[in-house]
Design a protein around this motif. Structure first.
Motif, short mmCIF file in Angstrom:
data_model
loop_
_atom_site.label_atom_id
_atom_site.label_comp_id
_atom_site.label_asym_id
_atom_site.label_seq_id
_atom_site.Cartn_x
_atom_site.Cartn_y
_atom_site.Cartn_z
N ALA A 91 -31.73 7.23 -46.69
CA ALA A 91 -32.95 7.32 -47.49
C ALA A 91 -32.75 6.68 -48.86
O ALA A 91 -33.59 5.91 -49.33
CB ALA A 91 -33.36 8.79 -47.64
N MET A 92 -31.60 6.97 -49.47
CA MET A 92 -31.35 6.43 -50.80
C MET A 92 -31.27 4.91 -50.78
O MET A 92 -31.85 4.23 -51.63
CB MET A 92 -30.06 7.02 -51.39
N SER A 93 -30.57 4.37 -49.78
CA SER A 93 -30.43 2.91 -49.77
C SER A 93 -31.78 2.25 -49.48
O SER A 93 -32.09 1.20 -50.03
CB SER A 93 -29.38 2.48 -48.74
N GLU A 94 -32.62 2.91 -48.66
CA GLU A 94 -33.93 2.34 -48.37
C GLU A 94 -34.83 2.36 -49.61
O GLU A 94 -35.52 1.39 -49.92
CB GLU A 94 -34.60 3.09 -47.21
N VAL A 95 -34.77 3.51 -50.34
CA VAL A 95 -35.57 3.61 -51.56
C VAL A 95 -35.06 2.60 -52.59
O VAL A 95 -35.85 1.87 -53.20
CB VAL A 95 -35.48 5.05 -52.14
N ASP A 96 -33.76 2.51 -52.72
CA ASP A 96 -33.15 1.62 -53.70
C ASP A 96 -33.54 0.17 -53.44
O ASP A 96 -33.95 -0.56 -54.34
CB ASP A 96 -31.62 1.79 -53.65
N GLU A 97 -33.45 -0.22 -52.17
CA GLU A 97 -33.76 -1.60 -51.82
C GLU A 97 -35.22 -1.90 -52.10
O GLU A 97 -35.56 -2.94 -52.69
CB GLU A 97 -33.45 -1.82 -50.33
N ALA A 98 -36.11 -0.98 -51.70
CA ALA A 98 -37.54 -1.20 -51.87
C ALA A 98 -37.90 -1.27 -53.35
O ALA A 98 -38.67 -2.14 -53.78
CB ALA A 98 -38.33 -0.10 -51.18
N ILE A 99 -37.33 -0.37 -54.15
CA ILE A 99 -37.65 -0.37 -55.58
C ILE A 99 -37.16 -1.67 -56.24
O ILE A 99 -37.86 -2.27 -57.06
CB ILE A 99 -37.03 0.86 -56.29
N GLY A 100 -35.98 -2.12 -55.82
CA GLY A 100 -35.45 -3.38 -56.36
C GLY A 100 -36.42 -4.53 -56.10
O GLY A 100 -36.74 -5.31 -57.01
N ARG A 101 -36.91 -4.61 -54.86
CA ARG A 101 -37.84 -5.70 -54.52
C ARG A 101 -39.16 -5.53 -55.26
O ARG A 101 -39.78 -6.51 -55.69
CB ARG A 101 -38.08 -5.71 -53.00
N LEU A 102 -39.58 -4.28 -55.40
CA LEU A 102 -40.84 -4.00 -56.09
C LEU A 102 -40.78 -4.48 -57.54
O LEU A 102 -41.69 -5.16 -58.03
CB LEU A 102 -41.12 -2.50 -56.04
N VAL A 103 -39.67 -4.15 -58.20
CA VAL A 103 -39.52 -4.51 -59.60
C VAL A 103 -39.50 -6.03 -59.75
O VAL A 103 -40.12 -6.60 -60.65
CB VAL A 103 -38.24 -3.87 -60.18
N ARG A 104 -38.81 -6.70 -58.79
CA ARG A 104 -38.78 -8.17 -58.83
C ARG A 104 -40.19 -8.75 -58.65
O ARG A 104 -40.58 -9.69 -59.34
CB ARG A 104 -37.85 -8.72 -57.75
N ALA A 105 -40.95 -8.17 -57.71
CA ALA A 105 -42.30 -8.67 -57.47
C ALA A 105 -43.17 -8.50 -58.71
O ALA A 105 -44.02 -9.34 -59.00
CB ALA A 105 -42.93 -7.96 -56.28
N PHE A 106 -42.95 -7.41 -59.42
CA PHE A 106 -43.72 -7.17 -60.64
C PHE A 106 -43.20 -8.01 -61.81
O PHE A 106 -43.73 -7.91 -62.91
CB PHE A 106 -43.69 -5.68 -61.02
N GLY A 107 -42.14 -8.75 -61.59
CA GLY A 107 -41.66 -9.65 -62.63
C GLY A 107 -40.77 -9.00 -63.64
O GLY A 107 -40.82 -9.33 -64.82
N GLY A 108 -39.97 -8.05 -63.23
CA GLY A 108 -38.97 -7.46 -64.12
C GLY A 108 -39.43 -6.17 -64.75
O GLY A 108 -40.53 -5.72 -64.56
#
Lengths: 188, 502
Positions: A171-188
């Motif tokens: 669960a943690m790695s899935e949340v971590d990965e998704a949040i990382g991509r989300l933050v990148r999509a939002f431009g930092g």
């Protein structure tokens, strides 16, 4: 730019608000530490109100724990959020049932990450990465790209609560990965 | 049933023909492989009159032998001849049993008798044939009248002793297999035609014409390879499948022209889509039609009014918890819960939570008000409804909308079901726009397109089987919105709407 009167708010929702959603909240808060005008919070559909983050989950988190304790989701929290992210499609339906007008800005976390990555390509390049307008535009554009992908069980992140350490790690790695991509999509 | 219909039948049911032909061959092969081989061997016996004398005596003797030799042949299968053979070769058997395996014949105009024996082994067959030939000779000599010297005046000589045959006489492999193939082929063709006669599905436009005089507005071919995204107009705009839906959109435009008889006449805005039975692909057609209309530039609202088994939200990847029922019970405004979908601005109103009383909700004044409002707000409102036969919802809705499209799945719905569904619609006074024939065999539809029966169109012109090839997708994609096309330039009556290329 002057800061907006109210921060641009992301609400992360899961069941108990002690495992998945507080982890996502903490990761978002840490990533947006230097970004003004954004705020992340979390709540639970059946929150274990007042409890801190579950110990096995907290151990896996390598950023500061969220300040707040578990709290119960209310329709007004949903109304005051610019983006609502749930862990599963079932939770998405429950949030929307509680507050139907949120249907256009409520997604599962993984669904939104994929949609945002599709939508970000078409976004007006003139919009600044950290700009509220850009974030709003991205959330508004994301649903249109639902036709480009297939909604499936992969959109869900399973609840690790009461299960073994491996479930927490997943669960943690899935949340971590998704949040990382989300933050990148939002431009930092 | 013309020749073409027969060929169509054979092509559609080719599995039966091929399958039963194969079965025939297999049965034949099984027979061949399980039946024990038999061998056949022949020996020839020559009969001559044995009394030296003048040439005329010889001629007479020879004539006598020729006359008698047929009887000698018949003698070969009598116990008189065979008993000794049985005693010699197989004491356990009987002469009668052996007689079934022995035959003898006398070729015309000869004094030869040819003895043929059949046995499970090659050597056995030869042995029996030789034994019978020898026994026959002995018996004939014994039975023949004796000469003056007491010697028999007929002499039998085995001229061609039997030899063990190299190959078995039966089974005859090639002949059996060919026979099996032919029998199977005939059975297959018979079954194919029997099935075709008994099949009461709405196979094609011709079958549909026997059920209803309503126009066929769309022929949706079967999709060869789906990738899990059923709204092809959005997911794969270049797919021929998407072209079928653009065709449907265009035909709706024609309908609108013909419907507008008086100025200010009703426009075709709110369209309900239904089917006779579940599983006909109604929701997929609805979503694709809505997407095709939106792609044409119209402002389109897709409403999922199937409040019993809503599928639009799941199919489109949307959240279905807020939608029509939310609006009807006043839980939210339409603007709050309508969802943006796809690249062409299609707006979708999902079903919302399933109510316990769908029929009452759909026939409520709130629903009527809702549709009146939306009719004014959108170019098109496309409504997905439950199937007609199980529940009354679609019939109820059909009175509130401008027109109803009925999807008929060519591979599923029975003619009587479709007829019943259409009768039900007619009874409530619905405006039936026409039929969308779904899952049609593409091969058939290629030819059937010319028989499209749109109101007010010229009769079919068979020589124009292939309308001029307009680059299909490019033309459709850049075509002005259907509505504009329909209003501004009334299309000249065409033999057939341009059919999509492969």
């Amino acid at each position: 730019m002057t800061a907006p009167p109210r921060p641009w708010a992301v609400l992360v929702v899961c069941t108990g608000n002690i495992c998945r959603s507080p982890a996502a909240e903490a990761l978002l808060t840490a990533a947006w530490r230097d970004t003004p005008g954004v705020a992340a919070s979390s709540a639970g559909l059946h929150a274990r109100v007042g409890e801190p983050m579950a110990a096995p989950m907290a151990e896996l988190l390598d950023v500061p724990l969220p300040g707040s304790r578990a709290r119960q989701l209310t329709p007004s929290m949903v109304r005051q959020s610019d983006l609502v992210l749930t862990m599963t499609r079932d939770q998405r339906a429950r949030v929307v049932t509680a507050e139907p007008s949120a249907v256009r800005r409520t997604f599962t976390l993984r669904e939104f990450v994929e949609l945002a990555e599709l939508a970000v390509v078409d976004l007006d390049p003139a919009l600044d990465g950290a700009d509220v307008q850009r974030r709003t535009a991205l959330v508004r554009a994301a649903p249109r790209f639902r036709g480009r992908r297939t909604a499936d069980p992969e959109d869900d992140i399973a609840d690790p609560y009461g299960r073994d350490r491996k479930a927490y790690e997943t669960a943690m790695s899935e949340v971590d990965e998704a949040i990382g991509r989300l933050v990148r999509a939002f431009g930092g | 049933m013309g020749l073409r219909a027969n060929i169509d039948t054979a092509r559609r049911r080719w599995r039966w023909v091929v399958g039963l032909s194969l079965a025939g061959v297999l049965v034949a092969a099984a027979l061949v492989s399980t039946s024990a081989p038999t061998y056949r061997a022949s020996a020839s016996v020559f009969f001559s009159l044995d009394f030296g004398g003048s040439a005329s005596d010889l001629v007479q003797g020879s004539t006598y032998a020729q006359n008698q030799v047929t009887s000698f042949a018949a003698l070969a299968t009598t116990p008189a001849v065979l008993q000794s053979v049985v005693d010699e070769l197989d004491p356990g058997s009987t002469a009668t049993a052996l007689a079934t395996r022995v035959s003898a014949q006398a070729p015309t105009d000869t004094v030869l008798v040819e003895v043929t024996a059949t046995d499970g082994s090659a050597a056995g067959a030869a042995r029996i044939a030789n034994a019978v030939a020898e026994s026959l000779g002995r018996q004939v000599e014994a039975l023949a009248p004796t000469g003056a010297d007491g010697e028999p005046n007929i002499e039998a000589t085995t001229v061609t002793p039997a030899e063990a045959p190299a190959s078995a006489a039966t089974p005859r492999v090639v002949l059996t297999l060919v026979a099996g193939l032919l029998v199977g082929l005939l059975l297959g063709i018979g079954c194919a035609f029997a099935r075709e006669t008994l099949d009461n599905r709405v196979r094609d436009v011709a079958a549909l014409a026997r059920v209803t005089p309503l126009p066929v507005l769309g022929l949706i071919g079967r999709r060869r390879a789906g990738d899990g995204r059923p709204v092809v107009v959005e997911a794969a705009p270049l797919d021929p499948q998407a072209e079928f839906y653009r065709q449907l959109r265009t035909n709706l435009g024609f309908l609108e022209v013909s419907a507008e008889r008086e100025p200010g006449d009703r426009r075709l805005s709110v369209i309900a889509v239904t089917s006779s039975v579940p599983g006909e692909g109604k929701s997929t057609v609805t979503a694709n039609l809505a997407a095709a209309l939106a792609e044409g530039g119209a402002r389109v609202l897709l409403v999922d009014a199937d409040l019993r088994r809503p599928t639009q939200a799941a199919m489109l990847g949307l959240e279905g918890a807020a939608g029509l029922t939310t609006v009807l019970r006043g839980g939210a405004e339409l603007a709050d819960v309508v969802q943006d979908w796809g690249s062409s601005g299609l707006q979708v109103l999902a079903s919302g939570a399933c109510p316990p009383n769908p029929g009452e909700l759909l026939s409520s004044p709130a629903m009527g008000r809702f549709l009146t409002q939306q009719r004014a707000a959108w170019d098109f409102v496309v409504i997905d409804t439950p199937p007609l036969l199980p529940v009354a919802d679609a019939a109820i809705l059909s009175r509130l909308v401008d027109g109803t499209l009925v999807v008929a799945n060519a591979r599923l719905v029975r003619r009587h079901q479709l007829a019943e569904a259409l009768t039900g619609l007619a009874q409530v006074g619905a405006h039936q726009l026409g039929i969308v024939l779904n899952m049609v065999d593409r091969e058939d539809s290629a030819y059937d397109y010319r028989t499209d029966r749109l109101p007010g169109q010229a009769r079919r012109r068979p020589w124009r089987r292939r309308p001029r090839a307009v680059p299909p997708t490019a033309a459709a994609r850049h075509a002005p919105p259907t509505r504009v096309l329909a209003r501004d330039e009334v299309p000249a009556p065409r033999g057939a709407p341009s059919r999509s290329a492969r």
